[in-house]
Design an enzyme around this catalytic site. Sequence first.
Site, mmCIF file in Angstrom:
data_model
loop_
_atom_site.group_PDB
_atom_site.id
_atom_site.type_symbol
_atom_site.label_atom_id
_atom_site.label_comp_id
_atom_site.label_asym_id
_atom_site.label_seq_id
_atom_site.Cartn_x
_atom_site.Cartn_y
_atom_site.Cartn_z
ATOM 1 N N ARG A 54 -84.606 -1.744 -51.671
ATOM 2 C CA ARG A 54 -84.404 -0.349 -51.282
ATOM 3 C C ARG A 54 -83.458 0.323 -52.279
ATOM 4 O O ARG A 54 -82.246 0.152 -52.200
ATOM 5 C CB ARG A 54 -83.851 -0.258 -49.861
ATOM 6 C CG ARG A 54 -84.835 -0.776 -48.812
ATOM 7 C CD ARG A 54 -84.238 -0.744 -47.427
ATOM 8 N NE ARG A 54 -83.149 -1.707 -47.277
ATOM 9 C CZ ARG A 54 -82.496 -1.926 -46.133
ATOM 10 N NH1 ARG A 54 -82.817 -1.249 -45.047
ATOM 11 N NH2 ARG A 54 -81.526 -2.820 -46.075
ATOM 12 N N ASP A 56 -81.319 3.251 -54.218
ATOM 13 C CA ASP A 56 -80.484 4.346 -53.737
ATOM 14 C C ASP A 56 -80.966 5.689 -54.276
ATOM 15 O O ASP A 56 -81.824 5.764 -55.171
ATOM 16 C CB ASP A 56 -79.031 4.147 -54.180
ATOM 17 C CG ASP A 56 -78.413 2.878 -53.623
ATOM 18 O OD1 ASP A 56 -78.882 2.412 -52.566
ATOM 19 O OD2 ASP A 56 -77.472 2.365 -54.248
ATOM 20 N N ARG A 205 -74.041 -0.652 -59.550
ATOM 21 C CA ARG A 205 -73.277 0.497 -60.039
ATOM 22 C C ARG A 205 -71.778 0.251 -59.951
ATOM 23 O O ARG A 205 -71.014 0.711 -60.811
ATOM 24 C CB ARG A 205 -73.672 1.747 -59.265
ATOM 25 C CG ARG A 205 -75.119 2.175 -59.525
ATOM 26 C CD ARG A 205 -75.608 3.154 -58.475
ATOM 27 N NE ARG A 205 -74.759 4.342 -58.416
ATOM 28 C CZ ARG A 205 -74.802 5.217 -57.414
ATOM 29 N NH1 ARG A 205 -75.638 5.025 -56.392
ATOM 30 N NH2 ARG A 205 -74.024 6.268 -57.423
#
Length: 282
Positions: A54, A56, A205
């Site tokens: 999934r 972002d 990230r």
Amino acid sequence: MRIALGLQYDGSPYSGWQSQVQQDTVQDRLEKAINAFVGGQGSSPPIRVITAGRTDTGVHALGQVVHFDVDVDRDNWSWVRGVNAFLPESIVVNWAQLVSDEFNARYCAHERTYIYALQAGPCRSPMMRDHAGYLMLPADRWFDIDAMKLAAECLIGEHDFTSFRSSECQSKTPIKTLYSIEIFSQAPWLYFRIKGNAFLHHMVRNLVGSFLQIGVRKQSAKWMSEVLEAKDRSIAAPTFSAAGLYLVQISYPDEFRIPNPLLENAWLPPFLTVDLHKDTKK
């Protein structure tokens, strides 16, 4: 029958992969296209897809994999052509394949690969606004690549990655396994290629943000191990931009014969086609 699809998408227009109330997501667009193609919007239950990862808001995919169950018999090319006819230009099905009922796009995946592409220098490229990260550096400065590579060593293997986990993460456990972290430098580009069994929300990230603190010499290489061991999100670097993050490949056991996305009609951004093994700045 169970069908697997390989997808590419530009994530910049969407609120991530997963369906959300009153949000435009990749999952919603794909499910709408599949149902339109098979005519499943009537009395039949709508088709839902299961994804390998999934992504972002703003994150892109070059090798996303999904599966769904359907009672409509079409050949592989018909699935590709038919579903693409109902998709926006920012989402493309690259391949389709009939798979066994044992295949699950999420749970059968044993490796996920991300690449983070970062442009650095005195000026940002407006052409890369939504498709690469950016960090301002003076023209006469560059990252300490050796320090970042040294910092990466402590992250390999199975660890508790709480320090790199979003507060919104829904994973049952912060323990994940990283198989490799490669850092490549071709000024004005810096690339991180990270492979693992699975990732926490914002994990890549957050790792990139912390690597950059080391790369610009604000922190030492050993700081990364201190952050990892602390299991405290507040001491790691801020979450870095989603624009440069690409889900590149999902790997499955050979028995499922899932295509390699980079060999199956997948378009690559020009800055990702360079030789990532050739450093121009150390």
